[in-house]
Design a protein around this motif. Structure first.
Motif, PDB file in Angstrom:
ATOM      1  N   LEU A  61       0.681  -1.611  -0.298  1.00 49.93           N
ATOM      2  CA  LEU A  61       0.468  -0.422   0.530  1.00 49.93           C
ATOM      3  C   LEU A  61       1.217   1.095   0.212  1.00 49.93           C
ATOM      4  O   LEU A  61       0.540   2.331  -0.773  1.00 49.93           O
ATOM      5  CB  LEU A  61      -0.872   0.308   1.323  1.00 49.93           C
ATOM      6  CG  LEU A  61      -1.375   1.280   1.274  1.00 49.93           C
ATOM      7  CD1 LEU A  61      -2.650   0.900   0.287  1.00 49.93           C
ATOM      8  CD2 LEU A  61      -2.819   0.967   2.787  1.00 49.93           C
ATOM      9  N   ASP A  62       1.892   1.204   0.312  1.00 50.23           N
ATOM     10  CA  ASP A  62       2.772   2.785   0.760  1.00 50.23           C
ATOM     11  C   ASP A  62       3.360   2.693  -0.542  1.00 50.23           C
ATOM     12  O   ASP A  62       3.883   3.944  -0.776  1.00 50.23           O
ATOM     13  CB  ASP A  62       3.873   2.437   1.733  1.00 50.23           C
ATOM     14  CG  ASP A  62       3.612   2.007   3.629  1.00 50.23           C
ATOM     15  OD1 ASP A  62       2.524   3.076   3.476  1.00 50.23           O
ATOM     16  OD2 ASP A  62       3.928   0.949   4.001  1.00 50.23           O
ATOM     17  N   PHE A  63       3.957   2.103  -1.608  1.00 48.38           N
ATOM     18  CA  PHE A  63       4.347   2.098  -3.086  1.00 48.38           C
ATOM     19  C   PHE A  63       2.752   2.596  -3.380  1.00 48.38           C
ATOM     20  O   PHE A  63       2.996   2.369  -5.352  1.00 48.38           O
ATOM     21  CB  PHE A  63       5.209   1.293  -2.907  1.00 48.38           C
ATOM     22  CG  PHE A  63       4.770   0.059  -3.137  1.00 48.38           C
ATOM     23  CD1 PHE A  63       4.751  -0.506  -4.323  1.00 48.38           C
ATOM     24  CD2 PHE A  63       5.255  -0.286  -2.406  1.00 48.38           C
ATOM     25  CE1 PHE A  63       3.979  -2.229  -4.591  1.00 48.38           C
ATOM     26  CE2 PHE A  63       5.815  -2.022  -2.558  1.00 48.38           C
ATOM     27  CZ  PHE A  63       5.352  -2.628  -3.266  1.00 48.38           C
ATOM     28  N   GLY A  64       1.957   2.220  -3.675  1.00 47.08           N
ATOM     29  CA  GLY A  64       0.828   2.947  -4.006  1.00 47.08           C
ATOM     30  C   GLY A  64       0.141   1.613  -4.891  1.00 47.08           C
ATOM     31  O   GLY A  64      -1.245   1.326  -5.535  1.00 47.08           O
ATOM     32  N   ASN A  65       0.425   0.406  -4.434  1.00 49.21           N
ATOM     33  CA  ASN A  65      -0.422  -1.100  -5.302  1.00 49.21           C
ATOM     34  C   ASN A  65      -1.959  -1.546  -4.360  1.00 49.21           C
ATOM     35  O   ASN A  65      -1.068  -2.203  -2.849  1.00 49.21           O
ATOM     36  CB  ASN A  65       0.775  -1.899  -5.408  1.00 49.21           C
ATOM     37  CG  ASN A  65       0.221  -2.788  -6.213  1.00 49.21           C
ATOM     38  OD1 ASN A  65      -0.854  -2.607  -6.776  1.00 49.21           O
ATOM     39  ND2 ASN A  65       0.693  -4.527  -5.876  1.00 49.21           N
ATOM     40  N   LEU A  66      -2.153  -0.881  -4.409  1.00 50.73           N
ATOM     41  CA  LEU A  66      -3.782  -1.129  -3.699  1.00 50.73           C
ATOM     42  C   LEU A  66      -4.571  -2.644  -4.221  1.00 50.73           C
ATOM     43  O   LEU A  66      -4.133  -2.807  -5.195  1.00 50.73           O
ATOM     44  CB  LEU A  66      -4.612   0.045  -4.646  1.00 50.73           C
ATOM     45  CG  LEU A  66      -4.714   1.442  -4.027  1.00 50.73           C
ATOM     46  CD1 LEU A  66      -5.905   2.395  -4.670  1.00 50.73           C
ATOM     47  CD2 LEU A  66      -4.536   1.473  -3.175  1.00 50.73           C
ATOM     48  N   ASP A  67      -5.168  -2.870  -2.846  1.00 52.83           N
ATOM     49  CA  ASP A  67      -5.373  -4.568  -3.366  1.00 52.83           C
ATOM     50  C   ASP A  67      -6.682  -4.209  -4.007  1.00 52.83           C
ATOM     51  O   ASP A  67      -7.421  -3.536  -4.802  1.00 52.83           O
ATOM     52  CB  ASP A  67      -5.981  -4.448  -2.531  1.00 52.83           C
ATOM     53  CG  ASP A  67      -5.433  -4.362  -0.591  1.00 52.83           C
ATOM     54  OD1 ASP A  67      -4.478  -4.799  -0.855  1.00 52.83           O
ATOM     55  OD2 ASP A  67      -6.928  -4.613   0.855  1.00 52.83           O
ATOM     56  N   ASP A  68      -6.092  -5.750  -5.692  1.00 54.70           N
ATOM     57  CA  ASP A  68      -7.276  -6.060  -6.157  1.00 54.70           C
ATOM     58  C   ASP A  68      -7.492  -7.184  -6.896  1.00 54.70           C
ATOM     59  O   ASP A  68      -6.605  -8.318  -6.061  1.00 54.70           O
ATOM     60  CB  ASP A  68      -6.568  -5.288  -7.451  1.00 54.70           C
ATOM     61  CG  ASP A  68      -7.492  -4.579  -8.913  1.00 54.70           C
ATOM     62  OD1 ASP A  68      -8.226  -5.066  -8.629  1.00 54.70           O
ATOM     63  OD2 ASP A  68      -7.217  -3.420  -9.309  1.00 54.70           O
TER      64      ASP A  68
END
Ligand SMILES: [Zn+2]
Length: 465
Positions: A61-68
């Motif tokens: 999440l901290d590098f912008g990879n949101l759950d999907d």
């Protein structure tokens, strides 16, 4: 007698005693835990094992990879900043140890065979410095990166020609099975110790050719080295593997001698009853990752329906825990609730959860028979209790968090005291890691655009399935 001062002993099963300070069970404490170190109302117990993870110092999440959905989420891993592998692992392992976890299965993510030996050495040094027990799964893969059933070319129709040209430059070339296995063996030869177990890590059957899977089965049988592999995590993996192996992927793995007590498979969300039976018969362990499977929309593993005969199962955080805080105690709570069912009698009992997390977890990381202990501030958990004889396992599953872990002893060494790691500067390492990651942000701004296109193409490809 005041609440919490009652002599208490919880037998999760023979050998799994949880000792309360006031009881004579202190006589059974391992030498590494001095009686004087145990405050009133503390519990001392074997720590749960994090039986599947990837050692993320910086969380996704901290590098912008949101759950999907899993397959669409994977391209976002390209956004992980480049940092020192030692520091990355040091922060990840410190975060775990701080919660009272004394052993972890680390599936290394490096895809570059040339860097594997060096990076593995750094990861192992980090575990040794923190003081936790480590199983290191060396990545092995050579098939279908990007898209099942055909590989990168499958995404080409969903990308503009210039985007394809730009992205396809990063399609890796994989070394042959013998070279990859030799690299894993070299890591093992250089690093195996009382606290470190090196294992073969085929990433998953959808990312391994038959030749590679067969070579790994053979190498494991010859050397006795354990194997740790993702298996049947998402519904799309089930679909593709059913097409690729008409007899079923689990039956195929059995045919090539891959299934044995030396194997642990992670996830297994899509396993069928007959496959569970086969895994149990071969002594394979299943590592469940309930939060990761919910967050990446893979579903719920069929643990509630497992018979006592197995397969044996353990739990892992897989870098994507419930509160994104790498707290295995909360993961155990989720598992306990998720599989509790709707019946009048609870089939998925507290003792079963701890048996899985402690005992089967130790099997997965090849560390059975250890005398590691975590010291829990039990008094805080029952501060308002009006009853003396609450079942400790139920209390732990209802209320325990990593913050209640105050002491940790691994391999005869004290590694945490009063809730603080005593061998490493966790906060200092974290600050340095973030600084390194921020320095890589300019490179990642271009990559972010490419990842968005790759993720969109991936979603479009599978939406036709
Ligand atoms: Zn994983």
């Amino acid at each position: 007698m005041s609440p919490g001062a009652a002599p208490g002993r919880l037998l999760l099963r023979p050998g799994h005693e949880i000792a309360r300070r006031e009881t004579d069970l202190l006589r059974h404490l391992p030498d590494c835990v001095p009686q004087a170190a145990i405050p009133d109302n503390a519990l001392v117990m074997p720590p749960p094992v994090n039986a599947h993870d990837h050692g993320y110092g910086i969380r996704t999440l901290d590098f912008g990879n949101l759950d999907d959905a899993l397959e669409v989420w994977i391209p976002g891993l390209r956004l992980r900043p480049r940092t020192d592998p030692y520091l990355e692992a040091l922060v990840a392992f410190s975060r775990l140890a701080q919660t009272g976890v004394g052993a972890t299965m680390h599936c290394h993510n490096s895809l570059n065979i040339d860097r594997l030996v060096e990076e593995a050495g750094a990861v192992i040094r980090a575990a040794n410095d923190v003081g936790i027990r480590l199983a290191l799964s060396c990545p092995l893969l050579d098939y279908d990166p990007w898209a099942y059933d055909g590989g990168p070319q499958r995404l080409r129709p969903f990308l503009a020609p210039e985007d394809w040209d730009e992205l396809s430059a990063s399609i890796p070339n994989y070394a042959p099975p013998s070279v990859q296995i030799a690299a894993a063996d070299a890591v093992a030869a250089a690093n195996t110790s009382a606290l470190v177990d090196v294992q073969y890590g085929p990433i998953g059957p959808q990312w391994c050719s038959n030749a590679l899977l067969e070579a790994i089965a053979e190498a494991s049988a010859a050397s006795g080295r354990r194997i740790h592999m993702h298996l049947l995590e998402s519904p799309r993996q089930r679909q593709w593997l059913d097409r690729r192996f008409p007899q079923g992927v689990v039956r195929y793995l059995d045919e090539i001698g891959f299934l044995s007590p030396r194997l642990a498979v992670a996830h297994g969300v899509q396993l069928r009853a007959d496959e569970l039976e086969l895994l149990a018969g071969r002594g394979v362990q299943l590592v469940s990752n309930p939060s990761a499977n919910l967050r990446l929309r893979s579903g719920v593993a069929p643990l509630a329906t497992l018979p006592e005969s197995g397969p044996a199962f353990a739990f892992g955080l897989d870098g994507t825990g419930l509160d994104d805080d790498q707290d295995l105690w909360r993961e155990l709570r989720l598992a306990h609730l998720l599989h509790g069912g709707r019946g009048l009698t609870r089939a998925f009992a507290a003792a079963r959860v701890f048996d899985a997390a402690i005992d089967v977890g130790a099997t997965v990381v090849n560390a059975r028979g250890n005398d590691d202990r975590v010291l829990v501030d039990y008094g805080a958990l029952i501060a308002d209790s009006l009853i003396d004889d609450l079942d400790e396992a139920e209390v732990l599953l209802a209320r325990m968090t990593g913050a209640h872990a105050k002491g940790l002893y691994v391999g005869g060494q004290e590694i945490m005291r009063d809730g603080k790691l005593i061998r490493v500067d966790h906060e200092g390492a974290r600050a340095e890691l973030l600084q390194q990651a921020r320095a890589d942000l300019p490179r990642l701004s271009g990559e972010r655009r490419r990842v968005a296109k790759l993720a969109a193409a991936t979603r479009a490809y599978y939406s036709g399935w």
